[in-house]
Design a protein around this motif. Structure first.
Motif, mmCIF file in Angstrom:
data_model
loop_
_atom_site.group_PDB
_atom_site.id
_atom_site.type_symbol
_atom_site.label_atom_id
_atom_site.label_comp_id
_atom_site.label_asym_id
_atom_site.label_seq_id
_atom_site.Cartn_x
_atom_site.Cartn_y
_atom_site.Cartn_z
ATOM 1 N N VAL A 78 74.449 49.428 138.471
ATOM 2 C CA VAL A 78 76.171 49.531 138.612
ATOM 3 C C VAL A 78 76.568 48.791 136.566
ATOM 4 C CG1 VAL A 78 78.171 50.030 139.289
ATOM 5 C CG2 VAL A 78 75.794 50.320 140.892
ATOM 6 N N HIS A 79 76.948 50.078 136.389
ATOM 7 C CA HIS A 79 78.126 48.967 135.234
ATOM 8 C C HIS A 79 79.622 48.460 136.215
ATOM 9 C CE1 HIS A 79 80.508 48.439 132.080
ATOM 10 N NE2 HIS A 79 79.604 48.712 130.747
ATOM 11 N N PRO A 80 79.603 46.861 135.570
ATOM 12 C CA PRO A 80 80.491 45.982 135.757
ATOM 13 C C PRO A 80 81.634 47.427 135.899
ATOM 14 C CG PRO A 80 78.668 44.856 134.326
ATOM 15 C CD PRO A 80 78.597 46.370 134.136
ATOM 16 N N ASN A 81 81.928 47.457 134.744
ATOM 17 C CA ASN A 81 82.835 48.285 135.388
ATOM 18 C C ASN A 81 83.301 49.443 136.437
ATOM 19 O OD1 ASN A 81 84.432 47.105 132.996
ATOM 20 N ND2 ASN A 81 83.897 48.491 131.494
ATOM 21 N N HIS A 82 82.489 50.154 136.591
ATOM 22 C CA HIS A 82 82.440 51.005 138.497
ATOM 23 C C HIS A 82 82.210 50.581 139.116
ATOM 24 C CE1 HIS A 82 83.445 54.287 135.381
ATOM 25 N NE2 HIS A 82 82.592 53.457 133.900
ATOM 26 N N ARG A 83 81.530 48.998 139.763
ATOM 27 C CA ARG A 83 81.906 48.097 141.017
ATOM 28 C C ARG A 83 83.150 48.528 141.711
ATOM 29 N NH1 ARG A 83 79.000 42.411 139.578
ATOM 30 N NH2 ARG A 83 77.652 43.431 138.645
ATOM 31 N N GLY A 84 82.851 48.388 143.442
ATOM 32 C CA GLY A 84 83.282 49.065 144.117
ATOM 33 C C GLY A 84 83.502 50.084 144.621
ATOM 34 N N GLN A 85 82.703 51.586 144.312
ATOM 35 C CA GLN A 85 82.802 52.837 144.447
ATOM 36 C C GLN A 85 81.929 53.097 144.964
ATOM 37 O OE1 GLN A 85 84.114 54.646 141.205
ATOM 38 N NE2 GLN A 85 84.340 52.760 139.662
ATOM 39 N N GLY A 86 81.206 52.222 145.703
ATOM 40 C CA GLY A 86 79.909 52.385 146.763
ATOM 41 C C GLY A 86 79.126 53.359 146.091
ATOM 42 N N MET A 87 78.904 53.032 144.057
ATOM 43 C CA MET A 87 77.588 53.784 144.210
ATOM 44 C C MET A 87 76.045 53.723 144.407
ATOM 45 S SD MET A 87 78.880 54.087 139.830
ATOM 46 C CE MET A 87 81.027 55.276 139.590
ATOM 47 N N GLN A 88 76.340 52.555 144.615
ATOM 48 C CA GLN A 88 74.437 52.203 144.834
ATOM 49 C C GLN A 88 74.603 52.526 145.997
ATOM 50 O OE1 GLN A 88 72.497 47.683 144.832
ATOM 51 N NE2 GLN A 88 74.396 47.479 145.202
ATOM 52 N N THR A 89 75.559 52.815 146.908
ATOM 53 C CA THR A 89 74.940 53.546 148.408
ATOM 54 C C THR A 89 74.543 54.546 148.239
ATOM 55 O OG1 THR A 89 75.990 51.576 149.814
ATOM 56 C CG2 THR A 89 75.586 53.124 151.054
ATOM 57 N N ILE A 90 75.508 55.844 147.361
ATOM 58 C CA ILE A 90 75.601 57.349 147.186
ATOM 59 C C ILE A 90 74.021 57.271 147.091
ATOM 60 C CG2 ILE A 90 76.010 58.477 146.076
ATOM 61 C CD1 ILE A 90 79.313 57.442 145.921
#
Length: 209
Positions: free
Chosen positions: A93-105
């Motif tokens: 996950v790109h550092p600018n887009h962390r904290g949005q739950g993308m890994q879990t999605i």
């Protein structure tokens, strides 16, 4: 934001994403980077998915079936037969887009594909003990810490396990809370316990039955 299945056409974008993440990390050991050739195998033989935002690939995740004959197969580390196992191989996950739950999605998307295939019984993964975002992701997806040991040229790793279609429902009145960075306790006791979640910076362990 769109989630899409990826193929070899995205190879260069995925490599650039990995480079951006690796450059950003203070602790480089948290990320076990893949070579171009390894990404080619993942994209041609595994399950690969990405998140596209405003035309840019900002996240990538893939599962891959390992060689059953691999003497370092993760299943052997947790006393399972290698057959019918798949790895949660890489998650970026790109550092600018962390904290949005993308890994879990992405993980939930891939888990559904694995379940629908009917080919696998276990999903295995490794996580560095100080990589809390990755640990949180695995616990959310139903993984448990089955073992902790040195892997990949003597790098300490949790080995996590999820049983497909039969996620572990573990309950205990005797939960042991261990700081995530207490590697001495984990190495000395981990083979007798299963890690089931996080409470702030403590991992919740229960004793194996």
């Amino acid at each position: 934001m769109n989630i899409e299945d990826l193929n070899i056409r995205y190879l260069n974008e995925i490599i650039n994403l990995q480079t951006s993440i690796y450059t950003y990390l203070d602790n480089k050991a948290q990320l076990e980077t893949l070579s171009r050739e390894e990404f080619e195998v993942v994209l041609s033989e595994g399950y690969a998915v990405g998140i596209i935002k405003e035309g840019e690939l900002v996240a990538f995740r893939a599962f891959l079936t390992p060689d059953d004959k691999d003497p370092h197969h993760l299943a052997l580390d947790v006393d399972l037969a290698p057959e019918n196992s798949i790895y949660s191989e890489v998650s970026l996950v790109h550092p600018n887009h962390r904290g949005q739950g993308m890994q879990t999605i992405m993980g939930e998307y891939l888990l559904k594909k694995v379940e629908e295939s009917g080919r696998y019984k276990y999903i295995l993964a490794t996580v560095a003990p100080d990589n809390l975002p990755s640990l949180i992701d695995k616990f959310r997806l139903g993984f448990v810490i089955a073992q902790t040991k040195f892997k990949y040229q003597h790098k300490l790793r949790h080995i996590l396990l999820k049983e497909v279609k039969h996620a572990s429902n573990l309950e205990s009145d005797e939960i042991t809370y261990v700081p995530y960075n207490d590697t001495e306790w984990i190495l000395n006791n981990g083979s007798n316990f299963i890690g089931i979640g996080l409470r702030k910076h403590d991992i919740m362990y229960i004793r194996k039955q």
